[in-house]
Write an enzyme that holds these catalytic residues in place. Structure first.
Site, PDB file in Angstrom:
ATOM      1  N   ASP A   1       0.853  -1.314  -0.076  1.00  0.00           N
ATOM      2  CA  ASP A   1      -0.361   0.039  -0.258  1.00  0.00           C
ATOM      3  C   ASP A   1       1.247   1.039  -0.336  1.00  0.00           C
ATOM      4  O   ASP A   1       0.532   2.177   0.697  1.00  0.00           O
ATOM      5  CB  ASP A   1      -1.168   0.015   1.268  1.00  0.00           C
ATOM      6  CG  ASP A   1      -2.202  -1.364   1.727  1.00  0.00           C
ATOM      7  OD1 ASP A   1      -2.394  -1.893  -0.227  1.00  0.00           O
ATOM      8  OD2 ASP A   1      -1.912  -1.287   2.341  1.00  0.00           O
TER       9      ASP A   1
ATOM     10  N   GLU B   1     -11.593  -0.092  -3.640  1.00  0.00           N
ATOM     11  CA  GLU B   1     -10.850   0.601  -2.557  1.00  0.00           C
ATOM     12  C   GLU B   1      -9.252   1.390  -3.454  1.00  0.00           C
ATOM     13  O   GLU B   1      -9.119   2.321  -4.483  1.00  0.00           O
ATOM     14  CB  GLU B   1     -10.528  -0.673  -2.202  1.00  0.00           C
ATOM     15  CG  GLU B   1     -10.107  -1.427  -2.120  1.00  0.00           C
ATOM     16  CD  GLU B   1      -9.193  -2.837  -1.267  1.00  0.00           C
ATOM     17  OE1 GLU B   1      -9.946  -3.013  -0.819  1.00  0.00           O
ATOM     18  OE2 GLU B   1      -8.160  -3.178  -1.992  1.00  0.00           O
TER      19      GLU B   1
END
Length: 500
Positions: free
Chosen positions: A20, A194
């Site tokens: 991430d 997302e």
């Protein structure tokens, strides 16, 4: 001998469990942060001047008041985040899964361009109304702050609104919204939209998403609008980045973040994995950080994965703990390094069981596909390679013996042992798989050795994300085995002395 240059399309710029990625630039300086899940301190922070050579300068969440422990479960904790610079400060917003406080925001003042390693991050501001994951911060020209996230809005009666990509105008001081939040673009139609990132580029606002799930279908999609709240027009070439259904050696590409370079070009960091072994193939290092160039064509980003070549930074190290404090690489799952280890005068660590329900381990990330590591103990100690509490192989040195152990799901086994003296050197190595059949061909074998005696050679597939599930990667952990456990030295090196 110089390190060979590699393409950033096939080799990560930050290897091992660093998922991430989120990046921002301040002048000539680039800052990069990552998810860290249950490991504390959380959110490792890196600095670079060239986007390919990165040095860790801290962990953003280094106080428990910033990263509340919550339930401490594997793959809980710190999820997707956003790092941004605004009005002289770095801002970091993230989700602490397992503690019901909504989103978490901390910030640090950039006093000068030389204080990278001395950033002091603030106490958190919580956004309890924003229920979900993967928050983003962006500001318009008037200074209005927009929080965009994946999930729902927590209502006054304790309920939640429908899931989606939500956005609201945020009061940064209070963590409340100036107006009711609203849903924005929901993606291109793939599963699990997302990880939103919102950018003002030229006269338009761009909303970048991850879609398809963080497995083999992972993708990057984008849309644009005239205002932050939309309506959003999707890119006709979506997904703008994916390796799904291709033979590329790097897979699961997604969760990207864009940055304008100091010379006016554009680039993107994104996560991906390097799987190996027979179908469905297995990745063991977790999701790593890769880099691509970005061109703008007809107002849309086009990813150039082959733009950057670089000589990877060395991953090997030896730590005798003589600096008086633990280095930034050391973290603890569901606990704190200071509860597990104390640096001894003159070097070495005293290890103890923290008795807090955690695994009681001090851990470092595995960064290479082939590697070896050793832990030199006095008295007693344990050394393991792990994905989580239920998927781990290790060596336990206690009462004059070293025993090899394995846990796979609900099954635990002792595999062999050897007598040891008052000190012992425990070694674990990841080597080429020696498969008896095609279907037994995994990403590697893991060899456990004590003082030169091989005690076990184990199938590496069982310490992969495809088997263990979750969002982390392999870690090497050391801990106490009863009382009197002293770690004298720890060494890690790639198997060929360079890079995988």
């Amino acid at each position: 001998m110089s390190t060979p240059r590699v393409s950033a399309a096939v080799h990560p710029i930050v290897s091992g469990f660093h998922p991430d990625p989120t990046v921002c630039r301040v002048g000539e300086d680039y800052y990069l942060a990552h998810s860290s899940f249950e490991y504390f301190p959380g959110a490792p922070l890196f600095h670079s001047r060239d986007l390919v050579s990165w040095r860790q300068i801290g962990n953003i969440l280094d106080r428990r008041g910033q990263f509340l422990r919550g339930d401490g479960r594997p793959s809980g904790g710190i999820y997707g985040s956003t790092l941004r610079h605004h009005d002289g400060r770095l801002y970091f917003v993230t989700t602490n899964v397992g503690h019901d406080m909504g989103q978490t925001i901390v910030s640090a003042e950039l006093v000068s361009d030389t204080d990278h390693a001395n950033l002091v991050w603030s106490d958190p501001v919580f956004v309890p109304q924003a229920a979900g994951i993967d928050p983003d911060l962006a500001w318009d020209e008037d200074g209005t702050c927009y929080l965009t996230w994946t999930g729902a809005v927590r209502t006054d009666d304790g309920g939640r609104s429908a899931n989606g990509i939500w956005q609201g105008r945020l009061d940064m001081k209070t963590g409340g919204f100036e107006e009711p939040p609203y849903r924005v673009w929901e993606g291109s139609g793939l599963a699990y939209p997302e990880a939103p990132h919102l950018y003002r580029i030229g006269d338009r606002w761009y909303l970048l998403l991850a879609e398809g799930g963080t497995e083999r279908g992972h993708s990057v999609t984008i849309a644009r609008a005239d205002r932050p709240e939309g309506p959003y027009e999707p890119c006709p070439r979506n997904p703008v980045l994916t390796h799904r259904s291709t033979p590329h050696p790097v897979q699961n590409t997604g969760h990207a973040d864009l940055v304008e370079t100091a010379d006016g070009d554009w680039a993107a960091v994104y996560l991906a994995v390097r799987p190996g072994g027979f179908t469905p193939s297995f990745h063991v290092l977790g999701r790593e950080t890769f880099l691509a160039g970005v061109d703008w064509v007809d107002g849309w980003p086009v990813f150039d994965e082959d733009r950057y070549e670089f000589a990877p930074d060395p991953t090997g190290f030896t730590d005798e703990f003589t600096a008086g404090r633990l280095g930034l690489r050391w973290v603890a799952p569901a606990s704190e390094p200071g509860k597990i280890a104390t640096v001894r005068d003159g070097g070495g660590l005293d290890l103890r069981d923290p008795a807090d329900g955690s695994p009681g381990l001090l851990c470092v990330r595995v960064k290479d596909l082939r590697w070896e590591a050793e832990a030199a103990f006095a008295g007693s100690g344990r050394f393991e390679v792990r994905i989580d509490d239920r998927h781990r192989y290790g060596l336990v040195y206690a009462e004059g013996r070293v025993t090899a152990e394995a846990r796979i799901g609900g099954v635990t086994a002792e595999l062999g042992s050897v007598a040891a003296g008052p000190e012992a050197v425990l070694r674990i190595a990841a080597v080429e798989c020696e498969a008896e059949t095609m279907t037994a061909y995994g990403p590697d074998d893991l060899v456990l050795t004590a003082d030169g005696a091989e005690l076990a050679r184990l199938d590496g597939r069982y310490l992969s994300t495809e088997v263990a599930t979750g969002f982390t990667g392999r870690m090497l952990g050391v801990g106490a085995a009863g009382t009197g456990s002293v770690l004298r030295r720890f060494a890690y090196r790639p198997a060929d002395g360079t890079q995988s």
